[in-house]
Write a protein that holds these residues in place. Structure first.
Motif, PDB file in Angstrom:
ATOM      1  N   ILE A  85       0.812  -1.010  -0.185  1.00 56.92           N
ATOM      2  CA  ILE A  85      -0.020  -0.208   0.016  1.00 56.92           C
ATOM      3  C   ILE A  85       0.802   1.400   0.143  1.00 56.92           C
ATOM      4  CG2 ILE A  85      -1.759   1.277   1.303  1.00 56.92           C
ATOM      5  CD1 ILE A  85      -2.492  -1.356   2.420  1.00 56.92           C
ATOM      6  N   ILE A  97      -0.462   8.680   8.151  1.00 55.78           N
ATOM      7  CA  ILE A  97      -0.628   7.239   8.481  1.00 55.78           C
ATOM      8  C   ILE A  97       0.117   6.493   7.042  1.00 55.78           C
ATOM      9  CG2 ILE A  97      -2.297   5.141   8.508  1.00 55.78           C
ATOM     10  CD1 ILE A  97      -4.373   7.286   9.771  1.00 55.78           C
ATOM     11  N   SER A  98       0.844   5.355   7.553  1.00 61.39           N
ATOM     12  CA  SER A  98       1.483   4.499   6.703  1.00 61.39           C
ATOM     13  C   SER A  98       0.913   3.143   7.089  1.00 61.39           C
ATOM     14  CB  SER A  98       2.942   4.677   6.874  1.00 61.39           C
ATOM     15  OG  SER A  98       3.520   5.818   6.359  1.00 61.39           O
ATOM     16  N   TYR A  99       0.549   2.383   5.940  1.00 53.53           N
ATOM     17  CA  TYR A  99       0.039   1.112   6.194  1.00 53.53           C
ATOM     18  C   TYR A  99       1.299   0.050   5.878  1.00 53.53           C
ATOM     19  CZ  TYR A  99      -4.591   3.233   5.837  1.00 53.53           C
ATOM     20  OH  TYR A  99      -5.640   3.899   6.360  1.00 53.53           O
ATOM     21  N   PRO A 100       1.135  -1.016   6.612  1.00 52.34           N
ATOM     22  CA  PRO A 100       2.261  -2.035   6.494  1.00 52.34           C
ATOM     23  C   PRO A 100       1.999  -2.904   5.119  1.00 52.34           C
ATOM     24  CG  PRO A 100       0.714  -3.051   7.946  1.00 52.34           C
ATOM     25  CD  PRO A 100       0.155  -1.467   7.720  1.00 52.34           C
ATOM     26  N   GLY A 137       2.414   5.093   0.066  1.00 54.27           N
ATOM     27  CA  GLY A 137       1.889   6.338   0.317  1.00 54.27           C
ATOM     28  C   GLY A 137       1.541   6.672   2.010  1.00 54.27           C
ATOM     29  N   LYS A 138       1.543   7.983   2.203  1.00 51.17           N
ATOM     30  CA  LYS A 138       0.884   8.318   3.819  1.00 51.17           C
ATOM     31  C   LYS A 138      -0.185   9.241   3.645  1.00 51.17           C
ATOM     32  CE  LYS A 138       5.874   8.639   5.144  1.00 51.17           C
ATOM     33  NZ  LYS A 138       6.611   8.407   3.852  1.00 51.17           N
ATOM     34  N   ILE A 139      -1.228   8.979   4.485  1.00 53.73           N
ATOM     35  CA  ILE A 139      -2.443   9.811   4.493  1.00 53.73           C
ATOM     36  C   ILE A 139      -2.178  10.709   5.686  1.00 53.73           C
ATOM     37  CG2 ILE A 139      -4.813   9.903   4.986  1.00 53.73           C
ATOM     38  CD1 ILE A 139      -4.879   6.530   3.768  1.00 53.73           C
TER      39      ILE A 139
END
Lengths: 397, 397
Positions: free
Chosen positions: A390, B394-397, A392-394
């Motif tokens: 996934i 937020i970064s997802y793994p 990018g960063k939100i």
């Protein structure tokens, strides 16, 4: 399951550091796209796009920062927030021009550094990448969530962090029955190969070699023109087949994909060798030969790729051409005949409703939308990653 | 509505660049915390914490990067990914030590630059901040989502991006009936004032002045000891009230909160002036006076603050002390008597189950948890922001 469509803004700043490209896109999120018609598989639509040049001082600061060895940390920090402000300006201007507001933003940022190959640093082996342009500023000023910084997650998954645009090619051009190759001819030429009925993991992308940069360089040198407009000079010359054969012996062309070519690969040194190989033939022959080199190296790459693994029975039916090279009629006609011998038909990306100038910005709108829905969007077969990630960063507004 | 508890890891690297502090916390998300007992209002519990020193070379690189004027962009980019690796190492080690896995990570990063005041840069007025340590690496290696980069969103909301820890004080110490002041005495002393039954917007936080740094400086100079252990030297001296009165005339003490003191504010120059004011009195008197200055300046700040707006009827019942200053018995006894005259009782933060050493790491676990639930967690009254903001990316793994 079909979700409510989202308006997504994609924002791109290329390595030429000219400025900011914004595209507004409607995304229709259908997890199981219908496979019957070409159009229905394309689950997004371009609303419009716009370009904004950086102010001169900002462009100078960005160019100075790239690969700088003596940069001020304070100024790099300020540049990050300044670019955030400029991205926000650009999105707000595009929104008011198109009279629509984005629900989500995908912002690539300005690359200051990229090292897709592992190297040692303070005792650790690592890769790295750096895209600047603070998304918290963009989110606050535009009032929508921002997905930014797409490349690190692919690096963290063992990939080279590039290319990411092939995901868009995959969404746009995949077909249940036809194998397609999306070919972009910029300075460097790169392709995305999408076999018929391909899953994401079957898509491959790589650089095929020079696009316009060798043609431009010899035209500039021999005719004092920045490029061969419409391919007119090349049309009046004769291709020197022996030169092409010789140049295609170079290591880059023989390497198996995926592979990437830096601009240095086909820069001054390559051109010098090319001119030496051409010898004393007429000037227009040399431009014709440079043009044929691009066409031939593309066809060659496809042939090597499709024959490298005969068990997969890779068969391609169409090439979809984009980039500045598509405006060079001589190059297009050479490519058409090269492709014919491989059984491929040539088409143009504009037919698919996506102008070349908007493509990268659209790509980051699409990637942001995937991330928002917590879906991976790197193509491991293109980036070399060991798994989907996934990207990018939100940041929330 | 009570949600499933989450295990959250908080990760902090301070500006001293010593290394990495990791805290693992259980977060119980009850949107309407019960107000009957102190314990039930604290909706998190510390599982454990650990500290990891940076390798020497890394510490040197971090210190060199802070405010550097001639930094390599390539190396800054590599340092970002390297710190990501070290953060991942630290979290994984803490997890295996405590035999528990985090569901979420809050990673502050290493501050390379912070400018909370607006200044002009390439034609724009802006503030900026820079925390490094790539969260995509942390997310990938630990296998949990990471919230990082907490400060930019507060800057984007018009705040100074600091302090952020008062949010934790608010969660920990707010009480329906008692006004409380969380007082930390490190080098600098800072407080978080939480009126009885306060909403987040009623919490204020600011630096009160010197904490241990003036005491340490004079002890080092006069007794060649790094600090006055237990406050024994001060206990044997007499406080010079006229010196205290004189020093409290300085602009910093008279400024209305919120205010922040840099270390330079109470550094060499301040100590020189302080020693001059003390004149020829015995050495232990000087240490006693420096100790009293900290106690008196804290009491003074509280008095000024509580009387500045009589209509709000700010009344405080308890001070909760943390930081190295809590180990100085003379300071504690001076503070106790100063506070008694203001009607405040002194308590210690350890009574509330939160060791001083773990506090900042816990704070970023708590802030990450708020962001994960899309809730704002800056305190505009502490940072000067014009509105609440959801902090971090937020970064997802």
């Amino acid at each position: 399951m079909t979700k409510k469509p989202m308006i997504v803004a994609g924002v791109m700043s290329g390595t030429s550091a000219d400025g900011i490209n914004v595209a507004l896109v409607t995304m229709n999120d259908s997890r199981q796209p219908r496979e019957t018609k070409t159009r229905s598989r394309v689950n997004f639509q371009l609303i419009g796009h716009a370009e904004f040049a950086y102010p001169k001082k900002v462009r100078a600061a960005v160019l100075a920062a790239m690969n700088a060895t003596r940069a001020s940390v304070a100024d790099l920090s300020r540049l990050n927030f300044l670019l955030g402000e400029l991205y926000a300006d650009a999105i707000l201007a595009t929104q008011s021009q198109l009279r629509i507001k984005a629900d989500l933003i995908g912002c690539h940022g300005q690359t200051l550094y990229h090292q897709g190959e592992t190297a040692r640093f303070l005792g650790r082996k690592l890769t790295t990448t750096w895209q600047t342009g603070e998304p918290a500023i963009v989110a606050a000023r535009v009032g929508a969530p921002v997905v930014s910084d797409f490349r690190p997650a692919d690096l963290a998954a063992g990939g080279k962090g590039a290319p990411l645009v092939p995901f868009l090619d995959y969404l746009l051009f995949r077909d249940a029955h036809m194998g397609r190759i999306a070919q972009n001819i910029g300075g460097i030429a790169n392709l995305t190969a999408i076999p018929a009925h391909a899953s994401a993991s079957q898509v491959i992308a790589f650089d095929t070699g020079p696009g316009n940069m060798v043609i431009d360089a010899v035209t500039d040198r021999l005719f004092r023109q920045p490029f061969d407009r419409g391919g007119r000079i090349a049309a009046s010359g004769k291709v020197q087949a022996n030169v092409i054969r010789k140049m295609l012996q170079r290591e880059f062309f023989r390497k198996a994909p995926p592979k990437t070519a830096g601009r240095e690969e086909f820069g001054r040194e390559f051109v010098r060798e090319f001119l030496r190989a051409c010898g004393r033939c007429p000037k227009q022959y040399i431009v014709a030969t440079a043009t044929a080199l691009t066409a031939k190296s593309i066809a060659d790459a496809i042939q090597r790729y499709t024959t490298q693994d005969p068990t997969r029975k890779l068969r391609f039916h169409e090439m979809i051409l984009s980039g500045g090279g598509a405006k060079n009629s001589t190059l297009v006609s050479m490519l058409t005949s090269e492709l014919a011998s491989l059984g491929l038909r040539l088409r143009f990306s504009d037919e698919f409703g996506l102008p070349s100038a908007a493509k990268e910005a659209v790509a980051f709108a699409v990637l942001a939308h995937e991330t928002w829905h917590r879906r991976a969007s790197n193509l491991p077969s293109a980036t070399g990653a060991t798994r989907p990630a996934i990207l990018g960063k939100i940041s929330y507004p």
